[in-house]
Design a protein around this motif. Structure first.
Motif, short mmCIF file in Angstrom:
data_model
loop_
_atom_site.label_atom_id
_atom_site.label_comp_id
_atom_site.label_asym_id
_atom_site.label_seq_id
_atom_site.Cartn_x
_atom_site.Cartn_y
_atom_site.Cartn_z
N GLY A 1 0.82 -1.21 0.00
CA GLY A 1 0.00 0.00 0.00
C GLY A 1 0.85 1.25 0.00
O GLY A 1 1.91 1.31 0.62
N TYR A 2 0.40 2.25 -0.74
CA TYR A 2 1.05 3.55 -0.82
C TYR A 2 0.04 4.60 -0.42
O TYR A 2 -1.11 4.57 -0.84
N LEU A 3 0.47 5.56 0.41
CA LEU A 3 -0.41 6.63 0.88
C LEU A 3 0.13 7.96 0.40
O LEU A 3 1.29 8.29 0.65
N LEU B 1 -6.58 15.49 2.56
CA LEU B 1 -7.14 14.67 1.49
C LEU B 1 -6.08 13.67 1.10
O LEU B 1 -4.98 14.05 0.69
N ARG B 2 -6.39 12.38 1.27
CA ARG B 2 -5.40 11.33 1.05
C ARG B 2 -5.89 10.34 0.00
O ARG B 2 -7.09 10.11 -0.14
N LYS B 3 -4.91 9.77 -0.69
CA LYS B 3 -5.17 8.75 -1.70
C LYS B 3 -4.37 7.50 -1.31
O LYS B 3 -3.17 7.57 -1.12
N ARG B 4 -5.05 6.37 -1.15
CA ARG B 4 -4.39 5.11 -0.82
C ARG B 4 -4.46 4.20 -2.05
O ARG B 4 -5.54 3.89 -2.54
N VAL B 5 -3.29 3.80 -2.53
CA VAL B 5 -3.19 2.92 -3.69
C VAL B 5 -2.58 1.60 -3.24
O VAL B 5 -1.53 1.59 -2.60
N THR B 6 -3.25 0.51 -3.57
CA THR B 6 -2.73 -0.82 -3.27
C THR B 6 -2.26 -1.44 -4.58
O THR B 6 -3.03 -1.50 -5.55
N LYS B 7 -1.00 -1.87 -4.62
CA LYS B 7 -0.41 -2.42 -5.85
C LYS B 7 -0.06 -3.88 -5.66
O LYS B 7 0.36 -4.31 -4.59
N PHE C 1 -4.34 -2.13 -8.11
CA PHE C 1 -5.63 -2.78 -8.27
C PHE C 1 -6.69 -2.21 -7.34
O PHE C 1 -7.86 -2.58 -7.42
N SER C 2 -6.29 -1.28 -6.48
CA SER C 2 -7.26 -0.63 -5.61
C SER C 2 -6.80 0.81 -5.33
O SER C 2 -5.65 1.03 -4.99
N THR C 3 -7.72 1.74 -5.51
CA THR C 3 -7.45 3.15 -5.20
C THR C 3 -8.63 3.68 -4.39
O THR C 3 -9.78 3.56 -4.82
#
Length: 113
Positions: free
Chosen positions: A8-10, A31-37, A48-50
């Motif tokens: 996960g990346y934040l 305001l945060r964006k969490r991306v799971t790669k 595959f998840s944002t």
């Protein structure tokens, strides 16, 4: 043997002043964006998840929001910062090295001769 998994990346996209829906206080919200790669051999390949969320800095409550809401908040924050008074712009606070009163040179910067 194949080693795979997720990571996960934040990302912090902006800091906005909003009224919190939980505590009711007007406070800063991140305001945060969490991306799971998906990773293969510890190399991130594709997301595959944002997910997007805001977090109140007063009470700490996270609120999940949609991508459209996040884009709208980013647009409002960009519009507000571009149209607002910032340092060094007319009507704002003077930039470093500029004097408070025009006509009196060197008063704003002690190292200027």
């Amino acid at each position: 043997m194949i080693i795979f998994g997720t990571k996960g990346y934040l990302y912090q996209l902006a800091i906005l002043t909003l009224v919190c829906g939980h505590c009711g206080n007007p406070s800063a919200h991140t305001l945060r964006k969490r991306v799971t790669k998906f990773t293969l051999f510890f190399i991130p390949l594709f997301p595959f998840s944002t997910k997007f969320a805001t977090q109140c800095t007063f009470c700490g409550v996270d609120q999940q929001i949609s991508k459209e809401q996040a884009d709208q908040l980013l647009a409002q924050s960009a519009e507000h910062s571009a149209g607002g008074q910032q340092y060094g712009q007319p009507g704002g606070a003077p930039a470093y090295g500029q004097s408070q009163q025009p006509g009196q040179p060197g008063q704003g910067n002690p190292y200027q001769r």
